[in-house]
Design a protein around this motif. Sequence first.
Motif, PDB file in Angstrom:
ATOM      1  N   ILE A 113       0.832  -1.201   0.000  1.00 28.92           N
ATOM      2  CA  ILE A 113       0.000   0.000   0.000  1.00 28.92           C
ATOM      3  C   ILE A 113       0.869   1.254   0.000  1.00 28.92           C
ATOM      4  CG2 ILE A 113      -1.724   1.288   1.315  1.00 28.92           C
ATOM      5  CD1 ILE A 113      -2.844  -1.332   2.284  1.00 28.92           C
ATOM      6  N   THR A 114       1.923   1.241   0.809  1.00 26.94           N
ATOM      7  CA  THR A 114       2.827   2.393   0.845  1.00 26.94           C
ATOM      8  C   THR A 114       3.467   2.627  -0.520  1.00 26.94           C
ATOM      9  OG1 THR A 114       3.316   1.966   3.181  1.00 26.94           O
ATOM     10  CG2 THR A 114       4.845   3.378   1.980  1.00 26.94           C
ATOM     11  N   GLY A 115       3.968   1.558  -1.129  1.00 24.45           N
ATOM     12  CA  GLY A 115       4.606   1.700  -2.430  1.00 24.45           C
ATOM     13  C   GLY A 115       3.648   2.173  -3.509  1.00 24.45           C
ATOM     14  N   LEU A 116       2.436   1.619  -3.531  1.00 21.03           N
ATOM     15  CA  LEU A 116       1.449   2.025  -4.530  1.00 21.03           C
ATOM     16  C   LEU A 116       1.018   3.474  -4.326  1.00 21.03           C
ATOM     17  CD1 LEU A 116      -0.374   1.287  -6.894  1.00 21.03           C
ATOM     18  CD2 LEU A 116      -2.044   0.408  -5.253  1.00 21.03           C
ATOM     19  N   SER A 117       0.834   3.880  -3.066  1.00 20.82           N
ATOM     20  CA  SER A 117       0.442   5.269  -2.780  1.00 20.82           C
ATOM     21  C   SER A 117       1.519   6.247  -3.248  1.00 20.82           C
ATOM     22  CB  SER A 117       0.183   5.431  -1.287  1.00 20.82           C
ATOM     23  OG  SER A 117      -0.817   4.553  -0.834  1.00 20.82           O
ATOM     24  N   LEU A 118       2.771   5.926  -2.966  1.00 15.88           N
ATOM     25  CA  LEU A 118       3.858   6.812  -3.388  1.00 15.88           C
ATOM     26  C   LEU A 118       3.996   6.825  -4.903  1.00 15.88           C
ATOM     27  CD1 LEU A 118       6.456   5.886  -0.638  1.00 15.88           C
ATOM     28  CD2 LEU A 118       5.318   8.085  -0.918  1.00 15.88           C
ATOM     29  N   LEU A 119       3.761   5.683  -5.529  1.00 14.66           N
ATOM     30  CA  LEU A 119       3.801   5.644  -6.997  1.00 14.66           C
ATOM     31  C   LEU A 119       2.739   6.560  -7.592  1.00 14.66           C
ATOM     32  CD1 LEU A 119       4.685   4.489  -9.734  1.00 14.66           C
ATOM     33  CD2 LEU A 119       3.112   2.585  -9.334  1.00 14.66           C
ATOM     34  N   LEU A 120       1.522   6.496  -7.069  1.00 16.15           N
ATOM     35  CA  LEU A 120       0.457   7.367  -7.557  1.00 16.15           C
ATOM     36  C   LEU A 120       0.788   8.835  -7.304  1.00 16.15           C
ATOM     37  CD1 LEU A 120      -2.666   5.319  -6.396  1.00 16.15           C
ATOM     38  CD2 LEU A 120      -1.684   5.463  -8.700  1.00 16.15           C
ATOM     39  N   LEU A 121       1.433   9.120  -6.166  1.00  9.48           N
ATOM     40  CA  LEU A 121       1.832  10.497  -5.871  1.00  9.48           C
ATOM     41  C   LEU A 121       2.848  11.001  -6.890  1.00  9.48           C
ATOM     42  CD1 LEU A 121       1.959  13.012  -4.026  1.00  9.48           C
ATOM     43  CD2 LEU A 121       3.733  11.814  -2.710  1.00  9.48           C
ATOM     44  N   PHE A 122       3.873  10.197  -7.170  1.00  8.51           N
ATOM     45  CA  PHE A 122       4.904  10.630  -8.113  1.00  8.51           C
ATOM     46  C   PHE A 122       4.345  10.761  -9.526  1.00  8.51           C
ATOM     47  CE2 PHE A 122       7.931   8.339  -5.060  1.00  8.51           C
ATOM     48  CZ  PHE A 122       8.163   9.505  -4.353  1.00  8.51           C
ATOM     49  N   VAL A 123       3.412   9.877  -9.883  1.00 10.60           N
ATOM     50  CA  VAL A 123       2.797   9.972 -11.210  1.00 10.60           C
ATOM     51  C   VAL A 123       1.955  11.239 -11.318  1.00 10.60           C
ATOM     52  CG1 VAL A 123       1.108   8.912 -12.750  1.00 10.60           C
ATOM     53  CG2 VAL A 123       2.840   7.491 -11.641  1.00 10.60           C
ATOM     54  N   SER A 124       1.186  11.549 -10.258  1.00 10.44           N
ATOM     55  CA  SER A 124       0.356  12.758 -10.294  1.00 10.44           C
ATOM     56  C   SER A 124       1.198  14.019 -10.337  1.00 10.44           C
ATOM     57  CB  SER A 124      -0.565  12.792  -9.068  1.00 10.44           C
ATOM     58  OG  SER A 124       0.193  12.864  -7.864  1.00 10.44           O
ATOM     59  N   ASP A 126       4.018  14.109 -11.832  1.00  8.80           N
ATOM     60  CA  ASP A 126       4.825  13.973 -13.044  1.00  8.80           C
ATOM     61  C   ASP A 126       6.313  14.032 -12.717  1.00  8.80           C
ATOM     62  OD1 ASP A 126       5.194  13.534 -15.729  1.00  8.80           O
ATOM     63  OD2 ASP A 126       5.163  15.669 -16.270  1.00  8.80           O
ATOM     64  N   ALA A 127       6.678  13.384 -11.598  1.00 11.05           N
ATOM     65  CA  ALA A 127       8.077  13.359 -11.165  1.00 11.05           C
ATOM     66  C   ALA A 127       8.779  12.168 -11.810  1.00 11.05           C
ATOM     67  CB  ALA A 127       8.163  13.242  -9.642  1.00 11.05           C
ATOM     68  N   PRO A 128       9.932  12.403 -12.417  1.00 12.23           N
ATOM     69  CA  PRO A 128      10.671  11.281 -13.022  1.00 12.23           C
ATOM     70  C   PRO A 128      11.152  10.321 -11.943  1.00 12.23           C
ATOM     71  CG  PRO A 128      12.009  13.281 -13.023  1.00 12.23           C
ATOM     72  CD  PRO A 128      10.633  13.690 -12.582  1.00 12.23           C
ATOM     73  N   ARG A 129      10.849   9.049 -12.116  1.00 12.98           N
ATOM     74  CA  ARG A 129      11.198   8.068 -11.096  1.00 12.98           C
ATOM     75  C   ARG A 129      12.644   7.613 -11.282  1.00 12.98           C
ATOM     76  NH1 ARG A 129       6.116   7.120 -12.569  1.00 12.98           N
ATOM     77  NH2 ARG A 129       6.645   5.448 -14.050  1.00 12.98           N
ATOM     78  N   GLY A 130      13.344   7.579 -10.153  1.00 21.20           N
ATOM     79  CA  GLY A 130      14.748   7.200 -10.173  1.00 21.20           C
ATOM     80  C   GLY A 130      15.307   7.189  -8.768  1.00 21.20           C
ATOM     81  N   PHE A 131      16.542   7.649  -8.640  1.00 23.15           N
ATOM     82  CA  PHE A 131      17.239   7.608  -7.356  1.00 23.15           C
ATOM     83  C   PHE A 131      16.495   8.380  -6.273  1.00 23.15           C
ATOM     84  CE2 PHE A 131      20.132   9.686  -4.392  1.00 23.15           C
ATOM     85  CZ  PHE A 131      20.834   8.610  -3.867  1.00 23.15           C
TER      86      PHE A 131
END
Length: 267
Positions: A113-124, A126-131
């Motif tokens: 749940i934590t990982g999915l929530s943070l993924l949705l946050l970064f997608v909303s 529009d933050a490039p995922r990386g380090f």
Amino acid sequence: MRRGPGPFDLAALSIGFAFLYLPIVILVVFSFNASKLVTVWGGFSLRWYEAVLGNRQLLDSAWVSLRVAFVTASTALVLGTMAGIVLVRIQRFPGKALFTGMVVAPLVMPEVITGLSLLLLFVSLDAPRGFWTVTIAHTTFATCYVAVVVQARLLTFDRSLEEAAMDLGAPPLRTFRLVTLPLIAPSLAGGWLLAFALSLDDLVIASFTTGPGATTLPMRIYSQARLGVTPEINAVCTILVALVTIVVLVISVIQKRRLARERTRPG
């Protein structure tokens, strides 16, 4: 007269230690296996450690994990210490119940749940995922562990020492730096190491928030293990076990020397 441990106690202790450490011992032994088959002993060899040193992908992933863990632990130490101080020293303020719940929520929330929530946050956003997204995600759940450790130490802290320092003219900031910090330093070190270990070990949250060029070592090991465990993976895990053992031994020696100096210090 104190009685020594009975046969049942020794048997239970042996079974417990075997359950915890026998798999690790087997992993270490088979990391020196000359055979490509992890279940068949083919003689002693260091070929898999040489293969690890020549595996650029594993080395890059290990470097990424170490950097993420260091930044995560250092950031979580600052944030967790401040959160622990607020929870202990400030008795009442608007929203304290909400703040306390937000601090301890990652302790009981499933990592998926934590990982999915943070993924949705970064997608909303529009933050490039990386380090940095992995580091932010790890800091999110590591901060609560540091806060709990610091909070537990502050609850048993003798505040008369701080009051004595301020009575002698020390301002609050200097009192915190010269009195409070040295006394809670062991808990700060423990919180930093705990956050470092949690970040270094995490797989679930990192898999949600990572991006190109930010593959951590657990993710790399998991992706290779899905195709079959090789002695090369055993060698990598053995190196990690050795590093952790060395760190624990060094910390134990430092603590013993510190206790010895405190006992021999004139009162």
